[in-house]
Design a protein around this motif. Structure first.
Motif, short mmCIF file in Angstrom:
data_model
loop_
_atom_site.label_atom_id
_atom_site.label_comp_id
_atom_site.label_asym_id
_atom_site.label_seq_id
_atom_site.Cartn_x
_atom_site.Cartn_y
_atom_site.Cartn_z
N LYS A 64 21.70 33.36 -2.69
CA LYS A 64 20.74 32.87 -3.67
C LYS A 64 20.67 31.34 -3.64
CE LYS A 64 21.46 36.83 -6.72
NZ LYS A 64 21.88 37.29 -8.08
N THR A 65 21.33 30.75 -2.64
CA THR A 65 21.41 29.30 -2.39
C THR A 65 22.12 28.56 -3.51
OG1 THR A 65 19.29 28.65 -3.40
CG2 THR A 65 19.25 29.39 -1.09
N ALA A 66 22.89 29.29 -4.32
CA ALA A 66 23.65 28.61 -5.37
C ALA A 66 24.81 27.85 -4.74
CB ALA A 66 24.16 29.63 -6.38
N PRO A 67 24.85 26.52 -4.86
CA PRO A 67 25.94 25.76 -4.26
C PRO A 67 27.22 25.90 -5.07
CG PRO A 67 24.49 24.28 -5.46
CD PRO A 67 23.86 25.65 -5.52
N ASN A 68 28.33 25.96 -4.38
CA ASN A 68 29.64 26.01 -5.02
C ASN A 68 30.30 24.66 -4.83
OD1 ASN A 68 32.31 26.50 -5.81
ND2 ASN A 68 32.16 28.66 -5.23
N ARG A 69 30.22 23.82 -5.85
CA ARG A 69 30.76 22.46 -5.74
C ARG A 69 32.28 22.46 -5.64
NH1 ARG A 69 26.81 19.11 -3.99
NH2 ARG A 69 24.85 19.71 -4.99
N LYS A 70 32.91 23.56 -6.07
CA LYS A 70 34.35 23.65 -5.94
C LYS A 70 34.75 23.76 -4.48
CE LYS A 70 38.33 26.21 -7.76
NZ LYS A 70 38.76 27.37 -8.59
N LEU A 71 33.85 24.33 -3.67
CA LEU A 71 34.10 24.50 -2.25
C LEU A 71 33.38 23.40 -1.47
CD1 LEU A 71 33.72 28.38 -1.97
CD2 LEU A 71 35.80 27.05 -2.32
N GLN A 72 33.74 22.17 -1.73
CA GLN A 72 33.09 21.02 -1.11
C GLN A 72 34.17 20.11 -0.53
OE1 GLN A 72 30.29 19.14 -3.69
NE2 GLN A 72 29.93 17.41 -2.34
N PHE A 73 34.08 19.87 0.79
CA PHE A 73 35.11 19.10 1.48
C PHE A 73 34.44 18.19 2.50
CE2 PHE A 73 37.07 22.94 -0.07
CZ PHE A 73 38.30 22.51 -0.58
N ASP A 74 35.26 17.39 3.19
CA ASP A 74 34.73 16.45 4.19
C ASP A 74 33.95 17.21 5.27
OD1 ASP A 74 36.00 14.49 2.76
OD2 ASP A 74 37.68 14.27 4.13
N THR A 75 34.56 18.26 5.80
CA THR A 75 33.94 19.12 6.81
C THR A 75 34.44 20.53 6.59
OG1 THR A 75 34.01 17.28 8.38
CG2 THR A 75 33.49 19.44 9.27
N ILE A 76 33.57 21.52 6.77
CA ILE A 76 33.96 22.89 6.55
C ILE A 76 33.36 23.77 7.64
CG2 ILE A 76 34.26 22.71 4.05
CD1 ILE A 76 31.48 23.69 3.65
#
Length: 304
Positions: free
Chosen positions: A155-167
């Motif tokens: 649904k393209t909902a971003p998860n800001r908790k899962l945000q890192f330099d590179t993933i």
């Protein structure tokens, strides 16, 4: 798929106009996900498909071709990518600059230097808004929006908790992420399962992940312990992973296959080697493509 840099403002404006014309739809349930036993081969510069016995099932006619997944396969015609079914019929007309396999009902495609996701009718479920992206896995896709890497759901909902330099994408419940120049692994809640300590970290496959902690590469388990010691001097993210109990590995500039003990069970005699898929693996000898089974027997002898 090749990951590309962010396009120029002029190209962005043109892309925005193109994307406005692209049909989109709400996410739909994926079709039958049973594996299709067809494999891409090249004959006289054209690509077609063989079955597990090496019999040609789809006449070589395409500029390029990739494997089947969820009943469809990406093919290239007139420099653009579309999708065919196992009968060789065009299901999604060639219209993309690049196209990946279907996973979880969606396929990652590139158009106008931007990445988005389509359904099996060729409709954009997630519009091409991302400069880089990985396919969906375990309900999430890693994407790069402007200068930020994050995970999105369908649904393209971003998860800001899962945000890192590179993933990178999830596999077997874990995702490689980089923080402060070192790689580790997180779960879907964003918790560190294996803290960052690696210079390189690949995804988990059959309980193994290829990593580089110091100078060499080796395989760890999901607790971060080396199960195949880090003694391999070179490796490639694309090929050096386990599939059907074997992993492609290079030794003295030739590729073969090792087992879970780290021993070569198919001798390194190939110039290039892919992971096994549905019982066969694509290999290359002197620029020619062929297929072997898990015993190393030729199913499709190398040819152009």
């Amino acid at each position: 798929m090749q990951r590309l840099s962010i396009p120029t403002p002029l190209l962005l404006a043109w892309c925005a106009w193109i994307c406005f014309l692209i049909p989109s739809a709400a996410a739909t349930e994926p079709k039958d996900t049973a594996p299709v036993g067809l494999f891409p081969v090249t004959v006289k510069g054209k690509w077609g498909y063989i079955d597990r016995q090496g019999t040609v099932r789809i006449t070589p006619q395409f500029e390029d071709a990739r494997g089947f997944s969820q009943g469809l396969a990406p093919i290239q015609s007139n420099s653009l990518w579309g999708y065919i079914n196992p009968d060789g019929e065009m299901v999604i007309e060639p219209q993309f600059d690049d196209a990946d396999k279907f996973t979880e009902g969606l396929a990652l495609v590139r158009i106008c230097e931007r990445h988005g996701f389509i359904d099996q009718q060729g409709r954009f479920i997630i519009n091409p808004n991302y400069s880089e992206a990985y396919p969906f896995a375990e309900g999430l896709a890693a994407v790069k929006l402007r200068q930020e890497w994050l995970f999105i759901d369908q649904k393209t909902a971003p998860n800001r908790k899962l945000q890192f330099d590179t993933i990178a994408g999830f596999s077997e419940g874990l995702a490689p992420v980089r923080e402060n120049r070192l790689w580790g692994y997180i779960n879907a809640d964003g918790d560190w399962i294996i803290k960052p300590r690696f210079r390189y970290a690949g995804g988990f496959h059959e309980g193994f992940a290829l990593v580089r902690e110091k100078r060499n590469f080796g395989f760890i388990n999901n607790r971060g312990r080396f199960v195949i010691k880090d003694s391999f001097p070179v490796a490639s993210e694309k090929v050096s992973r386990f599939s059907q109990g074997l992993a492609a590995m290079r030794s003295e500039n030739k590729w073969g296959y090792i087992n879970s003990e780290g021993d070569f069970v198919i001798k390194p005699v190939f110039d290039w080697a892919e992971p096994f898929d549905k019982g066969l693996a694509m290999v290359q000898v002197e620029g020619k493509i062929g297929y072997i089974d898990v015993t190393g027997k030729w199913i499709w002898a190398p040819r152009r």
